[in-house]
Write an enzyme that holds these catalytic residues in place. Structure first.
Site, PDB file in Angstrom:
ATOM      1  N   HIS A   1      24.541   0.890  10.209  1.00 15.47           N
ATOM      2  CA  HIS A   1      25.835   1.561  10.343  1.00 15.47           C
ATOM      3  C   HIS A   1      26.622   0.903  11.463  1.00 15.47           C
ATOM      4  O   HIS A   1      26.044   0.315  12.375  1.00 15.47           O
ATOM      5  CB  HIS A   1      25.641   3.051  10.648  1.00 15.47           C
ATOM      6  CG  HIS A   1      24.900   3.779   9.580  1.00 15.47           C
ATOM      7  ND1 HIS A   1      25.519   4.278   8.465  1.00 15.47           N
ATOM      8  CD2 HIS A   1      23.585   4.061   9.429  1.00 15.47           C
ATOM      9  CE1 HIS A   1      24.622   4.854   7.681  1.00 15.47           C
ATOM     10  NE2 HIS A   1      23.436   4.731   8.245  1.00 15.47           N
TER      11      HIS A   1
ATOM     12  N   SER B   1       0.158  -3.491  13.319  1.00  8.70           N
ATOM     13  CA  SER B   1       0.457  -2.099  12.984  1.00  8.70           C
ATOM     14  C   SER B   1       1.378  -1.482  14.020  1.00  8.70           C
ATOM     15  O   SER B   1       1.218  -1.704  15.215  1.00  8.70           O
ATOM     16  CB  SER B   1      -0.834  -1.282  12.926  1.00  8.70           C
ATOM     17  OG  SER B   1      -1.641  -1.730  11.877  1.00  8.70           O
TER      18      SER B   1
ATOM     19  N   ARG C   1       7.035  -8.624  19.811  1.00  6.62           N
ATOM     20  CA  ARG C   1       7.088  -9.905  20.519  1.00  6.62           C
ATOM     21  C   ARG C   1       5.874 -10.711  20.077  1.00  6.62           C
ATOM     22  O   ARG C   1       4.893 -10.156  19.559  1.00  6.62           O
ATOM     23  CB  ARG C   1       7.097  -9.691  22.024  1.00  6.62           C
ATOM     24  CG  ARG C   1       5.891  -8.970  22.537  1.00  6.62           C
ATOM     25  CD  ARG C   1       5.903  -8.750  24.038  1.00  6.62           C
ATOM     26  NE  ARG C   1       4.804  -7.910  24.464  1.00  6.62           N
ATOM     27  CZ  ARG C   1       3.523  -8.240  24.485  1.00  6.62           C
ATOM     28  NH1 ARG C   1       3.143  -9.441  24.087  1.00  6.62           N
ATOM     29  NH2 ARG C   1       2.608  -7.388  24.890  1.00  6.62           N
TER      30      ARG C   1
ATOM     31  N   ASN D   1       0.832  -1.189   0.000  1.00 10.21           N
ATOM     32  CA  ASN D   1       0.000   0.000   0.000  1.00 10.21           C
ATOM     33  C   ASN D   1       0.877   1.254   0.000  1.00 10.21           C
ATOM     34  O   ASN D   1       2.096   1.160  -0.092  1.00 10.21           O
ATOM     35  CB  ASN D   1      -0.954  -0.042   1.199  1.00 10.21           C
ATOM     36  CG  ASN D   1      -2.293   0.587   0.886  1.00 10.21           C
ATOM     37  OD1 ASN D   1      -2.364   1.611   0.216  1.00 10.21           O
ATOM     38  ND2 ASN D   1      -3.361  -0.025   1.374  1.00 10.21           N
TER      39      ASN D   1
ATOM     40  N   GLY E   1       0.160  -1.507   9.087  1.00  8.80           N
ATOM     41  CA  GLY E   1       0.568  -0.138   8.820  1.00  8.80           C
ATOM     42  C   GLY E   1       1.624   0.397   9.769  1.00  8.80           C
ATOM     43  O   GLY E   1       1.594   0.144  10.961  1.00  8.80           O
TER      44      GLY E   1
ATOM     45  N   LYS F   1       0.377 -13.885  19.816  1.00  5.58           N
ATOM     46  CA  LYS F   1      -0.597 -14.950  19.581  1.00  5.58           C
ATOM     47  C   LYS F   1       0.018 -15.983  18.652  1.00  5.58           C
ATOM     48  O   LYS F   1       0.703 -15.632  17.698  1.00  5.58           O
ATOM     49  CB  LYS F   1      -1.861 -14.363  18.951  1.00  5.58           C
ATOM     50  CG  LYS F   1      -2.948 -15.373  18.697  1.00  5.58           C
ATOM     51  CD  LYS F   1      -4.173 -14.694  18.115  1.00  5.58           C
ATOM     52  CE  LYS F   1      -5.274 -15.695  17.902  1.00  5.58           C
ATOM     53  NZ  LYS F   1      -6.485 -15.072  17.350  1.00  5.58           N
TER      54      LYS F   1
ATOM     55  N   THR G   1      12.711  -6.461  15.467  1.00  8.54           N
ATOM     56  CA  THR G   1      14.163  -6.398  15.639  1.00  8.54           C
ATOM     57  C   THR G   1      14.809  -7.771  15.670  1.00  8.54           C
ATOM     58  O   THR G   1      16.029  -7.869  15.590  1.00  8.54           O
ATOM     59  CB  THR G   1      14.526  -5.666  16.946  1.00  8.54           C
ATOM     60  OG1 THR G   1      13.969  -6.385  18.048  1.00  8.54           O
ATOM     61  CG2 THR G   1      14.006  -4.234  16.939  1.00  8.54           C
ATOM     62  N   LYS G   2      13.983  -8.830  15.784  1.00  8.83           N
ATOM     63  CA  LYS G   2      14.495 -10.204  15.868  1.00  8.83           C
ATOM     64  C   LYS G   2      13.681 -11.103  14.960  1.00  8.83           C
ATOM     65  O   LYS G   2      12.557 -10.768  14.574  1.00  8.83           O
ATOM     66  CB  LYS G   2      14.407 -10.710  17.304  1.00  8.83           C
ATOM     67  CG  LYS G   2      15.288  -9.923  18.238  1.00  8.83           C
ATOM     68  CD  LYS G   2      15.265 -10.494  19.632  1.00  8.83           C
ATOM     69  CE  LYS G   2      16.171  -9.634  20.405  1.00  8.83           C
ATOM     70  NZ  LYS G   2      16.565  -9.600  21.573  1.00  8.83           N
TER      71      LYS G   2
END
Length: 183
Positions: free
Chosen positions: A113, A158, A178, A83, A140, A181, A163-164
């Site tokens: 970086h 959203s 995290r 989108n 989103g 569900k 990060t993992k």
């Protein structure tokens, strides 16, 4: 000795000011400008621009505006939809499986970086690839960070900041994301 482009794609330290990389970014920006200013009914033109940008024929549907660094490091599966306001920083490969949907404002980053300030201030950059499995829906304004792999059948809520790595068949959300569900 590797070129700066080869080092970049391999996730090694590289110099983004390299002449070849600068030319490649300019080319991508020109194609993206044409794409973002095309009309919705210019479907054939849009598909040709995406084929030129990604270096592969794709039936992807991407709502303008779209942004990326190079384009040639983006690999999309069948039935891909993005989108409005999608950003893909593709200094390393971004691989997205079949039947994936990105809601408005999703950002996928491979660019990063060095943590060390001396290395960072030297102008050296690096990247880490991102892989997204099949049947994934990313909500989103979610952000997918460098080096992340997202499994199959995943929903990213959203606003999540991933990060993992994310396993198959889960819903993730939050900052940092995290599992909220299992599916």
């Amino acid at each position: 000795m590797s070129t700066e482009k080869e080092k970049m794609i391999a996730g090694e330290l590289y110099r983004s000011a390299d002449e070849t990389l600068s030319r490649d970014r300019l080319r991508a920006r020109q194609l993206i400008h044409r794409y973002n200013h095309s009309l919705a009914e210019e479907h054939t033109l849009r598909q040709q621009i995406l084929a030129d940008l990604f270096g592969q024929v794709t039936e992807a549907y991407i709502e303008p505006t779209f942004r990326c660094d190079y384009g040639y490091n983006i690999f999309l599966g069948n039935n891909f939809f993005a989108n409005f306001d999608c950003v893909m920083l593709d200094v390393c490969p971004i691989r997205i499986g079949d039947n994936c949907m990105l809601a408005p404002g999703v950002h996928i980053y491979t660019a990063t970086h060095p943590i060390d300030p001396v290395a960072r201030n030297s102008g050296a950059e690096l990247g880490k690839p991102v892989t997204i499995g099949n049947n994934v829906w990313i909500g989103g304004r979610a952000v997918i960070n460098p080096g992340v792999t997202i499994g199959d059948n995943v929903v990213v809520a959203s606003g999540a900041v991933v990060t993992k790595d994310v396993p198959d068949n889960v819903v993730v959300g939050g900052n940092p994301a995290r599992i909220i569900k299992k599916l």
